[in-house]
Design a protein around this motif. Structure first.
Motif, PDB file in Angstrom:
ATOM      1  N   ILE A 172       0.858  -1.184   0.000  1.00  0.00           N
ATOM      2  CA  ILE A 172       0.000   0.000   0.000  1.00  0.00           C
ATOM      3  C   ILE A 172       0.896   1.235   0.000  1.00  0.00           C
ATOM      4  O   ILE A 172       2.005   1.206   0.526  1.00  0.00           O
ATOM      5  N   VAL A 173       0.408   2.298  -0.607  1.00  0.00           N
ATOM      6  CA  VAL A 173       1.110   3.584  -0.589  1.00  0.00           C
ATOM      7  C   VAL A 173       0.232   4.557   0.189  1.00  0.00           C
ATOM      8  O   VAL A 173      -0.961   4.689  -0.083  1.00  0.00           O
ATOM      9  N   HIS A 174       0.835   5.200   1.177  1.00  0.00           N
ATOM     10  CA  HIS A 174       0.102   6.158   1.999  1.00  0.00           C
ATOM     11  C   HIS A 174       0.724   7.536   1.779  1.00  0.00           C
ATOM     12  O   HIS A 174       1.777   7.848   2.315  1.00  0.00           O
ATOM     13  N   SER A 175       0.063   8.364   0.980  1.00  0.00           N
ATOM     14  CA  SER A 175       0.588   9.700   0.682  1.00  0.00           C
ATOM     15  C   SER A 175       0.144  10.680   1.762  1.00  0.00           C
ATOM     16  O   SER A 175      -0.930  10.555   2.339  1.00  0.00           O
ATOM     17  N   GLN A 176       1.022  11.655   1.991  1.00  0.00           N
ATOM     18  CA  GLN A 176       0.776  12.653   3.029  1.00  0.00           C
ATOM     19  C   GLN A 176       0.708  14.070   2.477  1.00  0.00           C
ATOM     20  O   GLN A 176       0.391  14.988   3.210  1.00  0.00           O
ATOM     21  N   CYS A 177       1.063  14.250   1.214  1.00  0.00           N
ATOM     22  CA  CYS A 177       1.078  15.586   0.601  1.00  0.00           C
ATOM     23  C   CYS A 177       0.513  15.489  -0.812  1.00  0.00           C
ATOM     24  O   CYS A 177       0.711  14.485  -1.497  1.00  0.00           O
ATOM     25  N   GLU A 178      -0.140  16.522  -1.259  1.00  0.00           N
ATOM     26  CA  GLU A 178      -0.822  16.516  -2.555  1.00  0.00           C
ATOM     27  C   GLU A 178       0.051  16.981  -3.708  1.00  0.00           C
ATOM     28  O   GLU A 178      -0.409  17.026  -4.842  1.00  0.00           O
ATOM     29  N   PHE A 179       1.290  17.318  -3.468  1.00  0.00           N
ATOM     30  CA  PHE A 179       2.084  17.943  -4.516  1.00  0.00           C
ATOM     31  C   PHE A 179       3.202  17.030  -5.011  1.00  0.00           C
ATOM     32  O   PHE A 179       2.922  15.982  -5.566  1.00  0.00           O
ATOM     33  N   SER A 180       4.442  17.392  -4.828  1.00  0.00           N
ATOM     34  CA  SER A 180       5.569  16.683  -5.453  1.00  0.00           C
ATOM     35  C   SER A 180       5.559  15.172  -5.251  1.00  0.00           C
ATOM     36  O   SER A 180       5.560  14.407  -6.205  1.00  0.00           O
ATOM     37  N   THR A 181       5.575  14.730  -4.012  1.00  0.00           N
ATOM     38  CA  THR A 181       5.679  13.283  -3.784  1.00  0.00           C
ATOM     39  C   THR A 181       4.384  12.549  -4.100  1.00  0.00           C
ATOM     40  O   THR A 181       4.408  11.333  -4.275  1.00  0.00           O
ATOM     41  N   PHE A 182       3.257  13.271  -4.191  1.00  0.00           N
ATOM     42  CA  PHE A 182       2.011  12.587  -4.554  1.00  0.00           C
ATOM     43  C   PHE A 182       2.117  11.980  -5.955  1.00  0.00           C
ATOM     44  O   PHE A 182       1.622  10.887  -6.208  1.00  0.00           O
ATOM     45  N   PHE A 183       2.777  12.678  -6.853  1.00  0.00           N
ATOM     46  CA  PHE A 183       2.916  12.158  -8.219  1.00  0.00           C
ATOM     47  C   PHE A 183       3.792  10.913  -8.242  1.00  0.00           C
ATOM     48  O   PHE A 183       3.547   9.984  -9.015  1.00  0.00           O
ATOM     49  N   LEU A 184       4.789  10.863  -7.375  1.00  0.00           N
ATOM     50  CA  LEU A 184       5.603   9.655  -7.247  1.00  0.00           C
ATOM     51  C   LEU A 184       4.781   8.527  -6.626  1.00  0.00           C
ATOM     52  O   LEU A 184       4.861   7.374  -7.062  1.00  0.00           O
ATOM     53  N   ALA A 185       3.978   8.845  -5.625  1.00  0.00           N
ATOM     54  CA  ALA A 185       3.116   7.852  -4.984  1.00  0.00           C
ATOM     55  C   ALA A 185       2.136   7.262  -5.993  1.00  0.00           C
ATOM     56  O   ALA A 185       1.924   6.042  -6.056  1.00  0.00           O
ATOM     57  N   LYS A 186       1.553   8.148  -6.786  1.00  0.00           N
ATOM     58  CA  LYS A 186       0.584   7.714  -7.800  1.00  0.00           C
ATOM     59  C   LYS A 186       1.245   6.790  -8.820  1.00  0.00           C
ATOM     60  O   LYS A 186       0.676   5.758  -9.197  1.00  0.00           O
ATOM     61  N   ARG A 187       2.457   7.132  -9.231  1.00  0.00           N
ATOM     62  CA  ARG A 187       3.179   6.298 -10.203  1.00  0.00           C
ATOM     63  C   ARG A 187       3.467   4.911  -9.628  1.00  0.00           C
ATOM     64  O   ARG A 187       3.231   3.893 -10.273  1.00  0.00           O
ATOM     65  N   ILE A 188       3.972   4.862  -8.396  1.00  0.00           N
ATOM     66  CA  ILE A 188       4.303   3.583  -7.769  1.00  0.00           C
ATOM     67  C   ILE A 188       3.053   2.733  -7.589  1.00  0.00           C
ATOM     68  O   ILE A 188       3.039   1.549  -7.925  1.00  0.00           O
TER      69      ILE A 188
END
Length: 194
Positions: free
Chosen positions: A89-105
């Motif tokens: 599971i991927v648990h994102s904490q921010c909607e900006f830079s790292t969210f796009f990496l989270a979405k890709r993974i």
């Protein structure tokens, strides 16, 4: 489970998101889960330190103090390492830079992504929007797009859950308090009353 936490904010920065991420990762590890964190480096360079992957970034202090933006192709080799680690599971904490990496993974591995919604952005729209209603509409649109990508939005309080439901998001909203350890303060209160 293998849990990947993504966040634009992490140590040495001190704020509510960092506190929440540190508490979440500690609690997950105490329950026997493997945890890795993907965050932004305080420099142009990507690197790994323990279970934390730092993606190269540039400063955006002109927008918000200590804010950073991921640079293109940052963390390339480390992204491959995270994909090979295969989080459940991927648990994102921010909607900006790292969210796009989270979405890709999450997309490449076909795993769920959940997102903790820390910031009530409509409280800040007066900085760029001439009218409060316009600012709220922009935030609502942005939040609905986010909700279309994640399995669940996590709200740290009932107040934020109600705001998200008012935005008519398409995914479930769960309240999971985050931030400070209340137990520490409950002990202090018991001592004062004794």
């Amino acid at each position: 489970m293998r849990v990947l936490i993504t966040t634009d904010w992490y140590e040495p920065v001190i704020n509510g998101v960092v506190t929440s991420v540190m508490n979440l990762s500690r609690q997950l590890r105490e329950r026997g889960h493997e945890v890795k964190i993907l965050t932004l480096s305080r420099t142009f360079h990507s690197y790994i330190e323990g279970d934390v992957v730092y993606a190269g970034s540039i400063g955006l202090g002109c927008i918000y103090p200590q804010a950073r933006l991921k640079i293109p192709k940052a963390a390339g080799d480390y992204m491959e390492m995270l994909l090979e680690w295969k989080p459940d599971i991927v648990h994102s904490q921010c909607e900006f830079s790292t969210f796009f990496l989270a979405k890709r993974i999450a997309s490449e591995l076909h795993v769920p992504i959940v997102h903790t919604y820390h910031t009530v952005y409509e409280d800040y729209t007066h900085y760029f929007s001439p009218q409060k209603v316009w600012g709220r509409n922009i935030v609502q649109l942005m939040t609905k797009k986010l909700a279309n990508v994640v399995e669940t939005l996590i709200a740290p309080s009932d107040k934020i859950r109600k705001i998200l439901e008012g935005y008519q998001v398409s995914c479930p909203v769960e309240v999971i308090p985050s931030g400070i350890h209340l137990e520490k303060y409950q002990l202090c209160k018991k001592r004062r009353l004794a």
